[in-house]
Structures are given as C-alpha cells and as structure tokens.
Design a protein around this motif. Structure first.
Motif, PDB file in Angstrom:
ATOM      1  N   TYR A  17      -0.031  -5.503  -2.747  1.00  0.00           N
ATOM      2  CA  TYR A  17       1.212  -4.831  -2.333  1.00  0.00           C
ATOM      3  C   TYR A  17       2.572  -4.945  -3.346  1.00  0.00           C
ATOM      4  O   TYR A  17       3.753  -4.551  -2.852  1.00  0.00           O
ATOM      5  CB  TYR A  17       1.951  -5.358  -1.019  1.00  0.00           C
ATOM      6  CG  TYR A  17       0.847  -5.321   0.053  1.00  0.00           C
ATOM      7  CD1 TYR A  17       0.341  -4.187   0.696  1.00  0.00           C
ATOM      8  CD2 TYR A  17       0.120  -6.620   0.557  1.00  0.00           C
ATOM      9  CE1 TYR A  17      -0.472  -3.933   1.872  1.00  0.00           C
ATOM     10  CE2 TYR A  17      -0.874  -6.548   1.537  1.00  0.00           C
ATOM     11  CZ  TYR A  17      -0.962  -5.101   2.150  1.00  0.00           C
ATOM     12  OH  TYR A  17      -1.822  -5.273   3.127  1.00  0.00           O
ATOM     13  N   CYS A  18       2.362  -5.638  -4.541  1.00  0.00           N
ATOM     14  CA  CYS A  18       3.311  -5.970  -5.454  1.00  0.00           C
ATOM     15  C   CYS A  18       3.057  -5.993  -6.653  1.00  0.00           C
ATOM     16  O   CYS A  18       1.865  -5.997  -7.051  1.00  0.00           O
ATOM     17  CB  CYS A  18       4.182  -7.174  -5.022  1.00  0.00           C
ATOM     18  SG  CYS A  18       3.110  -8.584  -5.294  1.00  0.00           S
ATOM     19  N   TYR A  19       3.794  -6.003  -7.597  1.00  0.00           N
ATOM     20  CA  TYR A  19       3.587  -6.378  -9.012  1.00  0.00           C
ATOM     21  C   TYR A  19       4.750  -7.000  -9.623  1.00  0.00           C
ATOM     22  O   TYR A  19       5.891  -6.864  -9.271  1.00  0.00           O
ATOM     23  CB  TYR A  19       2.988  -5.169 -10.087  1.00  0.00           C
ATOM     24  CG  TYR A  19       4.148  -4.440 -10.476  1.00  0.00           C
ATOM     25  CD1 TYR A  19       5.124  -4.545 -11.652  1.00  0.00           C
ATOM     26  CD2 TYR A  19       4.626  -3.358  -9.860  1.00  0.00           C
ATOM     27  CE1 TYR A  19       5.916  -4.141 -12.062  1.00  0.00           C
ATOM     28  CE2 TYR A  19       5.854  -2.546 -10.497  1.00  0.00           C
ATOM     29  CZ  TYR A  19       6.466  -2.781 -11.485  1.00  0.00           C
ATOM     30  OH  TYR A  19       7.623  -2.192 -12.066  1.00  0.00           O
ATOM     31  N   LEU A  20       4.218  -8.047 -10.584  1.00  0.00           N
ATOM     32  CA  LEU A  20       5.485  -8.788 -11.272  1.00  0.00           C
ATOM     33  C   LEU A  20       4.965  -8.503 -12.968  1.00  0.00           C
ATOM     34  O   LEU A  20       3.905  -9.102 -13.116  1.00  0.00           O
ATOM     35  CB  LEU A  20       5.352 -10.241 -10.820  1.00  0.00           C
ATOM     36  CG  LEU A  20       6.208 -11.098 -11.524  1.00  0.00           C
ATOM     37  CD1 LEU A  20       7.728 -10.989 -11.043  1.00  0.00           C
ATOM     38  CD2 LEU A  20       5.762 -12.611 -11.117  1.00  0.00           C
ATOM     39  N   LYS A  21       6.211  -8.415 -13.468  1.00  0.00           N
ATOM     40  CA  LYS A  21       5.943  -8.284 -15.068  1.00  0.00           C
ATOM     41  C   LYS A  21       6.992  -9.100 -15.516  1.00  0.00           C
ATOM     42  O   LYS A  21       8.032  -9.188 -15.269  1.00  0.00           O
ATOM     43  CB  LYS A  21       6.179  -6.937 -15.607  1.00  0.00           C
ATOM     44  CG  LYS A  21       5.912  -6.548 -17.025  1.00  0.00           C
ATOM     45  CD  LYS A  21       6.309  -5.263 -17.528  1.00  0.00           C
ATOM     46  CE  LYS A  21       5.885  -4.992 -18.942  1.00  0.00           C
ATOM     47  NZ  LYS A  21       6.042  -3.581 -19.406  1.00  0.00           N
ATOM     48  N   TYR A  22       6.216 -10.137 -16.286  1.00  0.00           N
ATOM     49  CA  TYR A  22       7.021 -11.092 -17.032  1.00  0.00           C
ATOM     50  C   TYR A  22       7.407 -10.833 -18.479  1.00  0.00           C
ATOM     51  O   TYR A  22       6.683  -9.900 -19.145  1.00  0.00           O
ATOM     52  CB  TYR A  22       6.132 -12.565 -17.387  1.00  0.00           C
ATOM     53  CG  TYR A  22       6.784 -13.472 -18.208  1.00  0.00           C
ATOM     54  CD1 TYR A  22       7.632 -14.551 -17.661  1.00  0.00           C
ATOM     55  CD2 TYR A  22       6.524 -13.691 -19.499  1.00  0.00           C
ATOM     56  CE1 TYR A  22       8.222 -15.411 -18.372  1.00  0.00           C
ATOM     57  CE2 TYR A  22       7.178 -14.456 -20.344  1.00  0.00           C
ATOM     58  CZ  TYR A  22       7.894 -15.356 -19.751  1.00  0.00           C
ATOM     59  OH  TYR A  22       8.660 -16.272 -20.642  1.00  0.00           O
ATOM     60  N   LEU A  23       8.821 -10.807 -18.635  1.00  0.00           N
ATOM     61  CA  LEU A  23       9.308 -10.382 -19.887  1.00  0.00           C
ATOM     62  C   LEU A  23       9.726 -11.443 -20.904  1.00  0.00           C
ATOM     63  O   LEU A  23       9.195 -11.556 -21.967  1.00  0.00           O
ATOM     64  CB  LEU A  23      10.706  -9.395 -19.415  1.00  0.00           C
ATOM     65  CG  LEU A  23      10.322  -8.304 -18.694  1.00  0.00           C
ATOM     66  CD1 LEU A  23      11.745  -7.521 -18.082  1.00  0.00           C
ATOM     67  CD2 LEU A  23       9.346  -7.433 -19.125  1.00  0.00           C
ATOM     68  N   TYR A  38       9.891  -6.780 -11.096  1.00  0.00           N
ATOM     69  CA  TYR A  38       8.832  -6.606  -9.993  1.00  0.00           C
ATOM     70  C   TYR A  38       9.092  -5.452  -9.057  1.00  0.00           C
ATOM     71  O   TYR A  38      10.074  -4.704  -9.149  1.00  0.00           O
ATOM     72  CB  TYR A  38       9.043  -7.885  -9.269  1.00  0.00           C
ATOM     73  CG  TYR A  38      10.465  -7.948  -8.495  1.00  0.00           C
ATOM     74  CD1 TYR A  38      10.901  -7.704  -7.427  1.00  0.00           C
ATOM     75  CD2 TYR A  38      11.562  -8.635  -9.388  1.00  0.00           C
ATOM     76  CE1 TYR A  38      12.167  -7.589  -6.891  1.00  0.00           C
ATOM     77  CE2 TYR A  38      12.943  -8.582  -8.913  1.00  0.00           C
ATOM     78  CZ  TYR A  38      12.996  -8.244  -7.771  1.00  0.00           C
ATOM     79  OH  TYR A  38      14.473  -8.177  -7.017  1.00  0.00           O
ATOM     80  N   CYS A  39       8.382  -5.403  -8.253  1.00  0.00           N
ATOM     81  CA  CYS A  39       8.113  -4.305  -7.387  1.00  0.00           C
ATOM     82  C   CYS A  39       7.212  -4.550  -6.178  1.00  0.00           C
ATOM     83  O   CYS A  39       6.276  -5.175  -6.271  1.00  0.00           O
ATOM     84  CB  CYS A  39       7.805  -2.688  -8.038  1.00  0.00           C
ATOM     85  SG  CYS A  39       7.909  -1.499  -6.642  1.00  0.00           S
ATOM     86  N   TYR A  40       7.542  -4.383  -5.123  1.00  0.00           N
ATOM     87  CA  TYR A  40       6.863  -4.479  -3.785  1.00  0.00           C
ATOM     88  C   TYR A  40       7.095  -3.447  -2.653  1.00  0.00           C
ATOM     89  O   TYR A  40       7.962  -3.036  -2.507  1.00  0.00           O
ATOM     90  CB  TYR A  40       7.019  -6.011  -3.511  1.00  0.00           C
ATOM     91  CG  TYR A  40       8.290  -6.305  -2.677  1.00  0.00           C
ATOM     92  CD1 TYR A  40       8.691  -6.115  -1.424  1.00  0.00           C
ATOM     93  CD2 TYR A  40       9.525  -6.556  -3.525  1.00  0.00           C
ATOM     94  CE1 TYR A  40       9.978  -6.309  -0.863  1.00  0.00           C
ATOM     95  CE2 TYR A  40      10.710  -7.015  -3.101  1.00  0.00           C
ATOM     96  CZ  TYR A  40      11.000  -6.673  -1.529  1.00  0.00           C
ATOM     97  OH  TYR A  40      12.369  -7.065  -1.038  1.00  0.00           O
ATOM     98  N   CYS A  41       5.927  -3.600  -1.866  1.00  0.00           N
ATOM     99  CA  CYS A  41       6.136  -2.470  -0.492  1.00  0.00           C
ATOM    100  C   CYS A  41       6.918  -3.308   0.558  1.00  0.00           C
ATOM    101  O   CYS A  41       6.538  -4.317   1.088  1.00  0.00           O
ATOM    102  CB  CYS A  41       4.895  -2.328  -0.187  1.00  0.00           C
ATOM    103  SG  CYS A  41       3.748  -1.430  -1.193  1.00  0.00           S
ATOM    104  N   SER A  42       8.056  -2.889   0.765  1.00  0.00           N
ATOM    105  CA  SER A  42       8.762  -3.376   1.900  1.00  0.00           C
ATOM    106  C   SER A  42       8.253  -3.134   3.234  1.00  0.00           C
ATOM    107  O   SER A  42       7.665  -2.021   3.481  1.00  0.00           O
ATOM    108  CB  SER A  42      10.302  -2.905   1.532  1.00  0.00           C
ATOM    109  OG  SER A  42      10.612  -1.831   1.726  1.00  0.00           O
ATOM    110  N   VAL A  43       8.755  -3.733   4.170  1.00  0.00           N
ATOM    111  CA  VAL A  43       8.244  -3.330   5.715  1.00  0.00           C
ATOM    112  C   VAL A  43       9.653  -3.266   6.654  1.00  0.00           C
ATOM    113  O   VAL A  43      10.425  -4.136   6.295  1.00  0.00           O
ATOM    114  CB  VAL A  43       7.208  -4.495   6.134  1.00  0.00           C
ATOM    115  CG1 VAL A  43       6.781  -4.187   7.559  1.00  0.00           C
ATOM    116  CG2 VAL A  43       6.233  -4.504   5.302  1.00  0.00           C
TER     117      VAL A  43
END
Length: 299
Positions: A17-23, A38-43
């Motif tokens: 439900y998410c991804y994280l990109k380390y910069l 980052y991005c995720y599916c909120s509920v």
C-alpha cells in the motif's frame, strides 16, 4: 534478514500500500537530515465520522518524519518502515470496515491462500483489539477521563485524540526502536511472553513467573503510556461495579489471550508463516541472530 552495509543498497522500497524512496542524508551541524519521498494509501477521512478520523490517523503511522535526521537509515530499517506502513493501512481498514464483508482487506489474501484461516483470524484480532478499546473509551468517556485527569496531566481535547495517541504510542514506539544505535529482537523471549500471558489469562502465574513476565514486557514492549493508563483506570472502575467497562475488559482479555495462543502455535506449526526471526540492529545495520551478552554489554 541479512547484513546490510551502511550505504544504501537500493533506493526504492515498495510495499502493498505504499512506497518509500530514499534520496539522501545530509550532515547539518551536529545533526543529519534525511530526505525521503513516500506515498501510501490513506484510509478514512480527517473530516469524517469519529471512526473515519481514527482510521485516517492509523493509516498515517508510522509518521515519515521519524526518518528525518536519521543517521542510521540503512536498507533494513527502511524495509521495516514499509512493512509497518503496510500493516498500519490494514489495521486502519480493520478498524473501519467489517470482517467478512466486501471491504475486508484480507479476504483476497485468504482466497489466494497467501494466508490461511488462522492467520486471517489473527489479523482481525489486531483490529478488534482497537475497536474494543475505542468502545471502552467512547462509551465511558466521562468516567475514564475524570479519573485520568485526577491521576495524570491529561492534555487531550477529545476522545479521538486520546485514542490516536494510544495507537501511535504502540506502533511508533515499536518502530522507533530500530532508529536507536542498538536494538535486539529475541524471538525466544517473545515466545516466553506469549506463554506467560496465556498463563496469566488463566490465573496460573506464580510470583516468579509474574516477575519474569513483566521484566520481559519492559524489555521488549513499546512503552505505550496512555494505553496502560486507560487499562489501569478501566480495571479500577470495573472493580467498583461498572459492568459495561467490565464487559469491554473481558473482551480485551480474550483478544490478548487469542493473539498469544496464535503466536505460540505459529512457532511450532510449519504450515503457518514463520514468525520474525531473532535479529539485532546496530546503527541501522540489521543482522540475523542475537548479540552475545558480552558484546551487547559493550555496545
């Protein structure tokens, strides 16, 4: 889990439900600033019903700001953040949705045999634990809050704020241990906690076993202060004859017992997904196994 170098071995971490990109991590005086995308599916919804607001908050845990300034953000720690985020999104769905209905977040995994029936029931137990706690707080708000105010510095403006702080204390308390310079997860001691919890549920703990249980809980369990305070107050009120609170406490106890029973079973049953193995995290590097006592003392 495998040894991780102090340099990032990958930059993109993808969950269900998410991804994280380390910069990057940039030194800033005596501090470090970590830059992640980052991005995720909120509920739920921040402006919806009380339950929708709580679900929205849960799906946002653990807060990505915990990663800011983290000098120990190695690959394993970021993998763990993604795993916690996925788990929180599922927990939020359990809090808001209904078991066995179309919006059940685990039905698809069950039908695809990615999890079995016991694992399905366990995931819902985690959701029911917080649903029941919310009912305990919300339906007895005046009594519980009055008692909390009498004993501690109570600073919450609503029942929702209190509930959200309880969940945050548990989840972020667990995740934040991986950001310490050293943390160890000892699977055999976690198994001992589950066994002793079952004996406690049956009122079979000896004095020595009770002391051992609380020592292990202090060592391995996140310090969720307001969770503990609410349960302490609820027990005191139940002892004074508040039957509705006693009903919620009985449900709470049965859920804890069922979760402990499952955790004991999955250690012994190869058909169930393997529990997390013993591992330790030193300055963000995660390694399987346990640290020898002498080395742990030196660290």
């Amino acid at each position: 889990m495998i040894n991780q170098s102090s340099e990032q071995e990958k930059s993109l971490f993808i969950g269900r439900y998410c991804y994280l990109k380390y910069l990057s991590t940039t030194p800033r005086g005596n501090f470090s600033i970590s830059d992640v995308e980052y991005c995720y599916c909120s509920v739920g919804s921040p402006n919806g019903t009380e339950e929708e607001q709580i679900a929205f908050f849960i799906s946002g845990l653990p807060n990505p700001k915990l990663l800011d300034g983290g000098k120990n953000l190695c690959q394993g720690v970021l993998d763990i953040w993604v795993a916690y985020k996925d788990s929180c999104v599922e927990l939020a769905k359990c809090f808001l949705f209904t078991k066995g209905k179309e919006d059940d977040p685990f039905l698809e995994s069950l039908s695809k045999k990615e999890i079995n029936r016991s694992e399905y029931e366990y995931e819902w137990l985690k959701g029911e634990l917080y649903k029941n706690l919310w009912h305990l707080i919300h339906h007895n708000s005046e009594l519980i809050i009055k008692s909390l105010q009498k004993n501690w510095d109570y600073y919450f403006v609503s029942d929702i704020d209190l509930m959200c702080e309880i969940v945050r204390g548990v989840i972020e308390g667990e995740f934040s241990r991986y950001l310490l310079n050293i943390y160890q997860y000892n699977a055999s001691e976690i198994d001992d906690i589950n066994k002793l919890k079952r004996k406690m549920h049956r009122n079979e703990l000896s004095v020595v076993e009770k002391e051992k249980l609380w020592n292990l809980i202090d060592k391995h369990t996140a310090k969720a202060i307001w969770f503990d305070r609410v349960i302490t107050i609820a027990n005191a009120l139940a002892d004074h004859g508040i039957n509705e609170i006693k009903t919620n406490l009985d449900i709470h106890s049965k859920i804890i017992d069922a979760m402990a029973r499952f955790n004991i079973k999955r250690v012994r049953n190869p058909a169930l997904r393997s529990p997390r193995k013993s591992h330790y995290c030193v300055e963000g590097v995660i390694t399987e196994g346990t640290i020898p006592k002498w080395k742990l003392h030196e660290a």
